[in-house]
Design a protein around this motif. Structure first.
Motif, PDB file in Angstrom:
ATOM      1  N   GLU A 160      34.247  45.507  58.433  1.00  0.00           N
ATOM      2  CA  GLU A 160      35.540  46.175  58.303  1.00  0.00           C
ATOM      3  C   GLU A 160      35.365  47.648  57.967  1.00  0.00           C
ATOM      4  N   ILE A 161      34.349  47.959  57.171  1.00  0.00           N
ATOM      5  CA  ILE A 161      34.041  49.360  56.896  1.00  0.00           C
ATOM      6  C   ILE A 161      33.666  50.071  58.194  1.00  0.00           C
ATOM      7  N   GLY A 162      32.890  49.403  59.046  1.00  0.00           N
ATOM      8  CA  GLY A 162      32.528  49.979  60.336  1.00  0.00           C
ATOM      9  C   GLY A 162      33.749  50.264  61.196  1.00  0.00           C
ATOM     10  N   ASN A 163      34.745  49.395  61.133  1.00  0.00           N
ATOM     11  CA  ASN A 163      35.979  49.620  61.891  1.00  0.00           C
ATOM     12  C   ASN A 163      36.704  50.876  61.419  1.00  0.00           C
ATOM     13  N   ILE A 164      36.780  51.058  60.091  1.00  0.00           N
ATOM     14  CA  ILE A 164      37.473  52.231  59.550  1.00  0.00           C
ATOM     15  C   ILE A 164      36.701  53.504  59.883  1.00  0.00           C
ATOM     16  N   ILE A 165      35.362  53.445  59.789  1.00  0.00           N
ATOM     17  CA  ILE A 165      34.548  54.622  60.098  1.00  0.00           C
ATOM     18  C   ILE A 165      34.759  55.077  61.544  1.00  0.00           C
ATOM     19  N   SER A 166      34.947  54.137  62.448  1.00  0.00           N
ATOM     20  CA  SER A 166      35.042  54.466  63.878  1.00  0.00           C
ATOM     21  C   SER A 166      36.443  54.859  64.320  1.00  0.00           C
ATOM     22  N   LEU A 167      37.407  54.896  63.399  1.00  0.00           N
ATOM     23  CA  LEU A 167      38.784  55.236  63.779  1.00  0.00           C
ATOM     24  C   LEU A 167      38.901  56.700  64.195  1.00  0.00           C
ATOM     25  N   GLY A 168      39.621  56.924  65.285  1.00  0.00           N
ATOM     26  CA  GLY A 168      39.968  58.269  65.687  1.00  0.00           C
ATOM     27  C   GLY A 168      41.289  58.694  65.076  1.00  0.00           C
ATOM     28  N   THR A 169      41.730  59.888  65.432  1.00  0.00           N
ATOM     29  CA  THR A 169      42.961  60.425  64.841  1.00  0.00           C
ATOM     30  C   THR A 169      44.168  59.555  65.151  1.00  0.00           C
ATOM     31  N   ARG A 170      44.205  58.958  66.337  1.00  0.00           N
ATOM     32  CA  ARG A 170      45.364  58.156  66.756  1.00  0.00           C
ATOM     33  C   ARG A 170      45.073  56.659  66.752  1.00  0.00           C
ATOM     34  N   ASP A 171      43.944  56.244  66.215  1.00  0.00           N
ATOM     35  CA  ASP A 171      43.572  54.831  66.221  1.00  0.00           C
ATOM     36  C   ASP A 171      44.097  54.120  64.972  1.00  0.00           C
ATOM     37  N   SER A 172      44.194  52.793  65.074  1.00  0.00           N
ATOM     38  CA  SER A 172      44.656  51.968  63.955  1.00  0.00           C
ATOM     39  C   SER A 172      43.854  50.666  63.935  1.00  0.00           C
ATOM     40  N   CYS A 173      43.903  49.993  62.811  1.00  0.00           N
ATOM     41  CA  CYS A 173      43.258  48.690  62.686  1.00  0.00           C
ATOM     42  C   CYS A 173      43.945  47.918  61.569  1.00  0.00           C
ATOM     43  N   GLU A 174      43.745  46.603  61.553  1.00  0.00           N
ATOM     44  CA  GLU A 174      44.304  45.782  60.490  1.00  0.00           C
ATOM     45  C   GLU A 174      43.369  44.611  60.198  1.00  0.00           C
ATOM     46  N   PHE A 175      43.415  44.166  58.938  1.00  0.00           N
ATOM     47  CA  PHE A 175      42.541  43.089  58.476  1.00  0.00           C
ATOM     48  C   PHE A 175      43.369  42.072  57.696  1.00  0.00           C
ATOM     49  N   PHE A 176      43.104  40.808  57.959  1.00  0.00           N
ATOM     50  CA  PHE A 176      43.802  39.734  57.266  1.00  0.00           C
ATOM     51  C   PHE A 176      42.808  38.951  56.416  1.00  0.00           C
ATOM     52  N   HIS A 177      43.153  38.699  55.159  1.00  0.00           N
ATOM     53  CA  HIS A 177      42.300  37.945  54.251  1.00  0.00           C
ATOM     54  C   HIS A 177      43.086  36.793  53.625  1.00  0.00           C
ATOM     55  N   ASP A 178      42.423  35.669  53.543  1.00  0.00           N
ATOM     56  CA  ASP A 178      42.915  34.526  52.778  1.00  0.00           C
ATOM     57  C   ASP A 178      41.820  34.156  51.792  1.00  0.00           C
ATOM     58  N   PRO A 179      41.930  34.587  50.524  1.00  0.00           N
ATOM     59  CA  PRO A 179      40.861  34.338  49.548  1.00  0.00           C
ATOM     60  C   PRO A 179      40.534  32.861  49.345  1.00  0.00           C
ATOM     61  N   HIS A 180      41.470  31.967  49.664  1.00  0.00           N
ATOM     62  CA  HIS A 180      41.263  30.534  49.430  1.00  0.00           C
ATOM     63  C   HIS A 180      41.021  29.759  50.729  1.00  0.00           C
ATOM     64  N   LYS A 181      40.591  30.467  51.759  1.00  0.00           N
ATOM     65  CA  LYS A 181      40.362  29.798  53.037  1.00  0.00           C
ATOM     66  C   LYS A 181      39.296  28.714  52.901  1.00  0.00           C
ATOM     67  N   GLY A 182      39.601  27.536  53.452  1.00  0.00           N
ATOM     68  CA  GLY A 182      38.678  26.414  53.379  1.00  0.00           C
ATOM     69  C   GLY A 182      38.817  25.582  52.124  1.00  0.00           C
ATOM     70  N   ARG A 183      39.766  25.946  51.255  1.00  0.00           N
ATOM     71  CA  ARG A 183      39.998  25.194  50.027  1.00  0.00           C
ATOM     72  C   ARG A 183      41.427  24.679  49.989  1.00  0.00           C
ATOM     73  N   SER A 184      41.743  23.932  48.969  1.00  0.00           N
ATOM     74  CA  SER A 184      43.063  23.295  48.899  1.00  0.00           C
ATOM     75  C   SER A 184      44.198  24.310  48.808  1.00  0.00           C
ATOM     76  N   GLU A 185      43.907  25.512  48.286  1.00  0.00           N
ATOM     77  CA  GLU A 185      44.959  26.545  48.168  1.00  0.00           C
ATOM     78  C   GLU A 185      45.079  27.415  49.417  1.00  0.00           C
ATOM     79  N   GLU A 186      44.431  27.024  50.504  1.00  0.00           N
ATOM     80  CA  GLU A 186      44.470  27.840  51.716  1.00  0.00           C
ATOM     81  C   GLU A 186      45.902  28.085  52.171  1.00  0.00           C
TER      82      GLU A 186
END
Length: 275
Positions: A160-186
């Motif tokens: 994800e850091i690599g994605n932000i580093i490679s952003l140009g002036t008009r570029d965008s990106c987004e990241f989705f996180h689920d801290p409990h993925k794979g567990r009962s609180e997913e």
């Protein structure tokens, strides 16, 4: 070990000082050899800058040092030759760094977190967890005041850091996180970070949305990042990225004599340049 003290005349002869380099590192006038004459109280000294003579009364006495005195002398010379900032097994102090951006509606703190290593049976260490960049978003609580008790966290992986580093002036990106993925609180905690260009091209928006059903929180924090601030982030990310991968520990632990041994251990590998 013998300590020689010259104080009065004797029969004459030549005395050599062992390892003169170590002594001369502490006193550049220490001679490499001493020639004792049979007549007069005269000695000839041979040093780094040639021969010179000195009329002094002397005798030669030998004094044997005890093992404890030898150890103290060795430690004294060692401390003079190669002083170490961390002695007695002390570790260097822990250092905390970061970069914080303050704006009218929120603040963003950026902190690097080191990688983790696990020991192997051979005594070596292996990377067990990559480092990351921790983003902390805090909403305002007044004029130039920020409520860090309500901060929301988002951890950027090396990719994800690599994605932000490679952003140009008009570029965008987004990241989705689920801290409990794979567990009962997913699915009960959802984090979405969007990095989008500002309309006038003067920087980027960092927008973090957090939905936490476990504690009934629905937060949305955004902060504009100017082009200069974004350049600081990109430069910092570029610098710290190899450290997050643990490559600095590999570079520091590699010695020339180890290279052949490690390569020979992997001799079955078909290198590109050997084809």
């Amino acid at each position: 070990m013998v300590s020689l003290n010259i104080t009065a005349p004797g029969r004459g002869g030549r005395l050599s000082i062992p390892n003169p380099q170590k002594l001369s590192s502490c006193n550049s006038t220490v001679p490499i050899s001493i020639l004792v004459t049979r007549s007069k109280n005269e000695i000839f000294l041979t040093g780094p800058h040639g021969k010179y003579s000195k009329n002094v009364p002397f005798i030669v006495k030998s004094q044997y040092l005890t093992p404890q005195e030898q150890l103290q002398q060795q430690q004294r010379f060692s401390s003079l030759e190669s002083p170490s900032p961390f002695q007695n097994g002390q570790l260097p102090p822990r250092v905390y760094v970061g970069y914080t951006i303050y704006k009218g509606k929120a603040a963003l703190a950026v902190d690097p977190r080191p990688p983790e290593f696990s020991p192997l049976d051979s005594g070596a260490f292996k990377l067990s967890k990559e480092g990351f960049i921790l983003l902390q978003f805090a909403p305002t609580a007044g004029v130039r005041q920020y409520d860090w008790s309500r901060k929301q966290l988002f951890s950027l992986s090396v990719t994800e850091i690599g994605n932000i580093i490679s952003l140009g002036t008009r570029d965008s990106c987004e990241f989705f996180h689920d801290p409990h993925k794979g567990r009962s609180e997913e699915g009960k905690v959802r984090k979405l970070l969007k990095v989008e260009p500002l309309p006038d091209g003067s920087g980027h928006f960092f927008n973090l949305s957090v939905q936490n059903k476990l504690i009934n929180v629905d937060e949305n924090i955004y902060i504009p990042i100017t082009k200069a601030e974004f350049a600081v982030l990109v430069s910092s990310f570029n610098f710290i990225l190899p450290y997050l991968l643990g490559w600095h520990t590999f570079a520091n632990s590699t010695r020339p004599e180890d290279a052949s041994r490690l390569n020979n251990a992997n001799s079955t590998v078909d290198y590109e340049w050997n084809r």
